[in-house]
Write a protein that holds these residues in place. Structure first.
Motif, PDB file in Angstrom:
ATOM      1  N   LEU A  26     -15.385  40.176  16.014  1.00  0.00           N
ATOM      2  CA  LEU A  26     -14.502  40.310  15.140  1.00  0.00           C
ATOM      3  C   LEU A  26     -14.082  41.862  15.084  1.00  0.00           C
ATOM      4  CD1 LEU A  26     -16.071  38.657  11.885  1.00  0.00           C
ATOM      5  CD2 LEU A  26     -14.063  37.984  13.089  1.00  0.00           C
ATOM      6  N   LEU A  70      -6.606  42.154  11.972  1.00  0.00           N
ATOM      7  CA  LEU A  70      -7.797  41.662  11.899  1.00  0.00           C
ATOM      8  C   LEU A  70      -7.872  40.646  13.152  1.00  0.00           C
ATOM      9  CD1 LEU A  70     -10.747  41.023  10.695  1.00  0.00           C
ATOM     10  CD2 LEU A  70      -9.620  39.456   9.533  1.00  0.00           C
ATOM     11  N   LYS A  73     -15.505  47.025  15.600  1.00  0.00           N
ATOM     12  CA  LYS A  73     -15.668  45.933  16.425  1.00  0.00           C
ATOM     13  C   LYS A  73     -17.203  45.596  16.082  1.00  0.00           C
ATOM     14  CE  LYS A  73     -15.786  43.820  20.823  1.00  0.00           C
ATOM     15  NZ  LYS A  73     -15.479  44.099  22.338  1.00  0.00           N
ATOM     16  N   ALA A  99     -10.140  37.864  15.383  1.00  0.00           N
ATOM     17  CA  ALA A  99     -11.595  37.090  15.984  1.00  0.00           C
ATOM     18  C   ALA A  99     -11.248  36.796  17.323  1.00  0.00           C
ATOM     19  CB  ALA A  99     -11.611  35.909  14.875  1.00  0.00           C
TER      20      ALA A  99
END
Length: 125
Positions: A67, A84, A58, A86
């Motif tokens: 992220l 992944l 992280k 965001a």
């Protein structure tokens, strides 16, 4: 270390969990989980036990933007997932927008890799 006992589908199981987190810098964090699930099912594909490895990285870019990279491997199902994520807080602590891209097999011993993308919005009152 954590140990739990329980029952699922009228069968007993034992779950062992090891966890370690590291702070690489003030904004970069690493977490590792190892799950060992011991059970007795007579159904395929898993008969006796499973190891599940989880690695999460992280990066907190700001107070509003995170992220994350998430890796999971399940040895019993031969399943590997890479994700992944965001996360953006458009109203601090109340509104969150999250985008997730995931690559990995969805089903047991699937040869082809599936790509998925998710976009979610949430607001807490």
């Amino acid at each position: 270390m954590e140990v739990r006992f329980g029952r699922i589908l009228a069968r007993g199981f034992t779950l062992f969990r090891l966890y370690k987190d590291f702070s690489i810098s003030q904004t970069l964090f690493l977490e590792y989980f190892l799950y060992y699930l011991d059970y007795s099912f007579e159904i395929s594909p898993v008969y006796k036990s499973a190891n599940i490895h989880v690695l999460k990285i992280k990066n907190k870019l700001s107070d509003l933007l995170d992220l994350s990279l998430f890796f999971q491997a399940n040895t019993a199902l031969d399943k590997i997932t890479l994700q992944l994520r965001a996360k953006y807080a458009f109203w601090s602590e109340h509104g969150v927008a999250e985008f997730v891209y995931q690559r990995g097999s969805s089903f047991y011993r699937e040869v082809n890799e599936n790509d998925s993308a998710f976009l979610s919005f949430s607001y807490r009152f």
